[in-house]
Write a protein that holds these residues in place. Sequence first.
Motif, PDB file in Angstrom:
ATOM      1  N   LEU A 187      -7.353  16.107 -83.575  1.00 33.63           N
ATOM      2  CA  LEU A 187      -7.407  14.864 -82.813  1.00 33.63           C
ATOM      3  C   LEU A 187      -6.206  13.976 -83.109  1.00 33.63           C
ATOM      4  CD1 LEU A 187     -11.178  13.855 -83.206  1.00 33.63           C
ATOM      5  CD2 LEU A 187     -10.079  14.843 -81.196  1.00 33.63           C
ATOM      6  N   THR A 188      -5.703  13.330 -82.082  1.00 33.47           N
ATOM      7  CA  THR A 188      -4.614  12.371 -82.252  1.00 33.47           C
ATOM      8  C   THR A 188      -5.202  11.045 -82.715  1.00 33.47           C
ATOM      9  OG1 THR A 188      -4.764  11.537 -79.988  1.00 33.47           O
ATOM     10  CG2 THR A 188      -3.403  13.487 -80.345  1.00 33.47           C
ATOM     11  N   PRO A 189      -4.375  10.129 -83.243  1.00 36.46           N
ATOM     12  CA  PRO A 189      -4.898   8.812 -83.657  1.00 36.46           C
ATOM     13  C   PRO A 189      -5.616   8.086 -82.520  1.00 36.46           C
ATOM     14  CG  PRO A 189      -2.715   9.157 -84.566  1.00 36.46           C
ATOM     15  CD  PRO A 189      -2.962  10.306 -83.632  1.00 36.46           C
ATOM     16  N   VAL A 190      -5.089   8.181 -81.310  1.00 40.43           N
ATOM     17  CA  VAL A 190      -5.713   7.524 -80.161  1.00 40.43           C
ATOM     18  C   VAL A 190      -7.087   8.133 -79.876  1.00 40.43           C
ATOM     19  CG1 VAL A 190      -5.562   7.073 -77.680  1.00 40.43           C
ATOM     20  CG2 VAL A 190      -3.517   6.882 -79.114  1.00 40.43           C
ATOM     21  N   GLU A 191      -7.169   9.466 -79.968  1.00 37.84           N
ATOM     22  CA  GLU A 191      -8.445  10.148 -79.722  1.00 37.84           C
ATOM     23  C   GLU A 191      -9.476   9.781 -80.792  1.00 37.84           C
ATOM     24  OE1 GLU A 191      -7.071  14.239 -77.436  1.00 37.84           O
ATOM     25  OE2 GLU A 191      -6.936  14.122 -79.640  1.00 37.84           O
ATOM     26  N   LYS A 192      -9.013   9.621 -82.033  1.00 41.20           N
ATOM     27  CA  LYS A 192      -9.926   9.241 -83.106  1.00 41.20           C
ATOM     28  C   LYS A 192     -10.478   7.836 -82.890  1.00 41.20           C
ATOM     29  CE  LYS A 192      -7.979  12.241 -86.690  1.00 41.20           C
ATOM     30  NZ  LYS A 192      -7.290  12.303 -88.002  1.00 41.20           N
ATOM     31  N   ILE A 193      -9.613   6.925 -82.417  1.00 37.50           N
ATOM     32  CA  ILE A 193     -10.055   5.557 -82.128  1.00 37.50           C
ATOM     33  C   ILE A 193     -11.060   5.568 -80.989  1.00 37.50           C
ATOM     34  CG2 ILE A 193      -9.328   3.307 -81.230  1.00 37.50           C
ATOM     35  CD1 ILE A 193      -6.666   3.720 -82.713  1.00 37.50           C
ATOM     36  N   SER A 194     -10.766   6.380 -79.952  1.00 36.72           N
ATOM     37  CA  SER A 194     -11.669   6.491 -78.807  1.00 36.72           C
ATOM     38  C   SER A 194     -13.022   7.041 -79.241  1.00 36.72           C
ATOM     39  CB  SER A 194     -11.054   7.407 -77.741  1.00 36.72           C
ATOM     40  OG  SER A 194     -11.938   7.580 -76.660  1.00 36.72           O
ATOM     41  N   LEU A 195     -13.004   8.025 -80.149  1.00 36.82           N
ATOM     42  CA  LEU A 195     -14.251   8.606 -80.644  1.00 36.82           C
ATOM     43  C   LEU A 195     -15.053   7.574 -81.424  1.00 36.82           C
ATOM     44  CD1 LEU A 195     -15.856  11.269 -80.872  1.00 36.82           C
ATOM     45  CD2 LEU A 195     -14.632  11.730 -82.995  1.00 36.82           C
ATOM     46  N   HIS A 196     -14.344   6.765 -82.207  1.00 39.51           N
ATOM     47  CA  HIS A 196     -15.018   5.725 -82.987  1.00 39.51           C
ATOM     48  C   HIS A 196     -15.641   4.676 -82.072  1.00 39.51           C
ATOM     49  CE1 HIS A 196     -15.910   3.068 -86.317  1.00 39.51           C
ATOM     50  NE2 HIS A 196     -15.230   2.093 -85.736  1.00 39.51           N
ATOM     51  N   MET A 197     -14.944   4.307 -81.000  1.00 38.69           N
ATOM     52  CA  MET A 197     -15.472   3.329 -80.057  1.00 38.69           C
ATOM     53  C   MET A 197     -16.720   3.849 -79.359  1.00 38.69           C
ATOM     54  SD  MET A 197     -13.679   0.658 -80.372  1.00 38.69           S
ATOM     55  CE  MET A 197     -14.278  -0.257 -78.953  1.00 38.69           C
ATOM     56  N   LYS A 198     -16.720   5.135 -79.018  1.00 39.11           N
ATOM     57  CA  LYS A 198     -17.892   5.733 -78.386  1.00 39.11           C
ATOM     58  C   LYS A 198     -19.075   5.714 -79.339  1.00 39.11           C
ATOM     59  CE  LYS A 198     -15.570   8.785 -75.092  1.00 39.11           C
ATOM     60  NZ  LYS A 198     -15.318  10.192 -74.685  1.00 39.11           N
ATOM     61  N   LYS A 199     -18.803   5.948 -80.621  1.00 41.87           N
ATOM     62  CA  LYS A 199     -19.864   5.936 -81.619  1.00 41.87           C
ATOM     63  C   LYS A 199     -20.495   4.542 -81.707  1.00 41.87           C
ATOM     64  CE  LYS A 199     -20.812   7.011 -86.467  1.00 41.87           C
ATOM     65  NZ  LYS A 199     -20.247   7.506 -87.739  1.00 41.87           N
ATOM     66  N   LEU A 200     -19.649   3.498 -81.669  1.00 43.43           N
ATOM     67  CA  LEU A 200     -20.152   2.136 -81.708  1.00 43.43           C
ATOM     68  C   LEU A 200     -20.984   1.814 -80.464  1.00 43.43           C
ATOM     69  CD1 LEU A 200     -17.053   0.178 -83.082  1.00 43.43           C
ATOM     70  CD2 LEU A 200     -19.140   0.799 -84.310  1.00 43.43           C
ATOM     71  N   GLU A 201     -20.527   2.320 -79.307  1.00 46.20           N
ATOM     72  CA  GLU A 201     -21.267   2.095 -78.067  1.00 46.20           C
ATOM     73  C   GLU A 201     -22.649   2.721 -78.127  1.00 46.20           C
ATOM     74  OE1 GLU A 201     -18.856   3.629 -74.946  1.00 46.20           O
ATOM     75  OE2 GLU A 201     -17.326   2.069 -75.106  1.00 46.20           O
ATOM     76  N   ARG A 202     -22.728   3.927 -78.685  1.00 48.06           N
ATOM     77  CA  ARG A 202     -24.015   4.606 -78.775  1.00 48.06           C
ATOM     78  C   ARG A 202     -24.933   3.921 -79.786  1.00 48.06           C
ATOM     79  NH1 ARG A 202     -23.975   8.873 -75.636  1.00 48.06           N
ATOM     80  NH2 ARG A 202     -22.047  10.013 -75.229  1.00 48.06           N
TER      81      ARG A 202
END
Length: 233
Positions: A187-202
């Motif tokens: 995962l790229t840094p941007v993808e990791k941030i996006s994954l973290h944001m999705k986790k917060l949304e859930r």
Amino acid sequence: MSKRAYSVEEKYEILTALDKQYSPGELESKYNVHRSTILDWKHKFDKYGFEGLKESSTWKKYSKELKLAAIRDYLSGKYSIREIVELYEISSTSVLRRWIKKYNSHRDIKDTAQGRTSSMTKGRKTTWEERVHIVMDCLGNGKDYQKAADTYQVSYQQVYQWVKKFEDGGDEALKDKRGKKKEDASLTPVEKISLHMKKLERENERLRAENLFLKKLEECDRQVDCYNYCSLF
């Protein structure tokens, strides 16, 4: 106690007597059948109707992982043996007792050698997104595992395990762990941030589902209080 086979009609007769305020102990003496067996029949009848009272000509299949999970949950002291049987959809308390006896004797716990997968407990493959959605729905309905299983055509056991995993480790715990390290490393840094944001949304979605259920309970309590108050006049 008698080991003879009981017909569906005989089982139903005994359960009918149980509903008429006879205790399991009284029925044990009257019908010469162990009270735990009567309670097993009651659980199956309440859940599956007359189909649950029919005898199967083949053994039900259980995985080693399920057996160990059921044994450890029981030994934790958090659940009674009957609660474990219901949660894991084990055919009877005597089956679970045999597993526990074998486990305490330090004998190897193995998959059931051969058997069938009952249509009543059949699971199916799901995606991560499906599992998260099912868990959210189940939490929003006060952990009604059977309702969620029926709605999404999965097994009671699957729903129970997913909710338990989610409560212990969030939505990440619902992922298939095979190949996970390799996937995360790529995962790229941007993808990791996006994954973290999705986790917060859930996580926010989970909190909204639980809050909605609590509001439903409060509304029911208010209605009951109002009814009780009005009945005084």
